[in-house]
Scaffold this active site. Sequence first.
Site, short mmCIF file in Angstrom:
data_model
loop_
_atom_site.label_atom_id
_atom_site.label_comp_id
_atom_site.label_asym_id
_atom_site.label_seq_id
_atom_site.Cartn_x
_atom_site.Cartn_y
_atom_site.Cartn_z
N GLU A 1 0.87 -1.18 0.00
CA GLU A 1 0.00 0.00 0.00
C GLU A 1 0.91 1.23 0.00
O GLU A 1 1.76 1.36 0.87
CB GLU A 1 -0.83 -0.05 1.27
CG GLU A 1 -2.06 0.80 1.29
CD GLU A 1 -2.82 0.54 2.59
OE1 GLU A 1 -3.01 1.53 3.31
OE2 GLU A 1 -3.17 -0.61 2.90
N ASP B 1 -3.98 10.22 9.58
CA ASP B 1 -2.67 9.69 9.93
C ASP B 1 -2.09 10.34 11.18
O ASP B 1 -2.31 11.51 11.44
CB ASP B 1 -1.71 9.86 8.75
CG ASP B 1 -2.11 8.98 7.59
OD1 ASP B 1 -2.14 7.75 7.79
OD2 ASP B 1 -2.41 9.49 6.50
#
Length: 244
Positions: A34, A45
């Site tokens: 990924e 994130d």
Amino acid sequence: MKKLNIYFTAGIPQLEDTADIIKLIQDSGADMIEIGMPYSDPVADGPVIQKAHELALQNGMTIEKLLSQLKAIKDEIRIPIILMGYINPVLSFGFERFCAACSESGVSGLILPDLPPIEFEKNYQSVLKQYNLNFTFLVTPETSDERMMYLDSLSSGFLYAVSSSSTTGNENAVLKNENYLSRVASLPLKNPVMIGFGIKSKEDFENVTEKADGGIIGTAFVNILLQDKDWKKSAIDFIHSIKG
């Protein structure tokens, strides 16, 4: 055998390291890769991956650059490559143009966490199908069974089950939420389930994948790329430690 998906942010440690990292992940025994497309505001994130996004942007990484790097090595790659990012840069690039370029560059699927499913169904699903690209939605411990079934029906490739309601790399993430993982496992889902967020070791990986098809490791791997001078050896050792 449980599948291992390794995430890294494109454009770190150096702009031209992408191909080496992809080959290293593949050769070390991971099952899929990924790749994060750097963005200035990566809301899902945590600090490590945010820092990676900043560095990648400073290094000059762009969607265009990443796709050309992938295209150059696509004949050498045997495992699926999934691009993860945010919808704004993709829309700026042009959605259909992006999908066409992904298809030409050997990308097999996309994860765009901030694309609402209703929008996806209305405007984007048919374009993805046209270019033979999978699309993965995320579910969390807060997602109802009904909504999980709906997101699974829209997804292809796999369904991404976030281990806990937090950002990536959160030290306090409850990794093994038994009720949630059992609930996901009990649903008649059409896609394999991959668990992500907070997996740092073989023990973590084995724990969370007891009831799932695989696990996704991001922050722990990105940390190696950011901090280790001898990152190639460390990265190989790390993947071997999970898959060994």
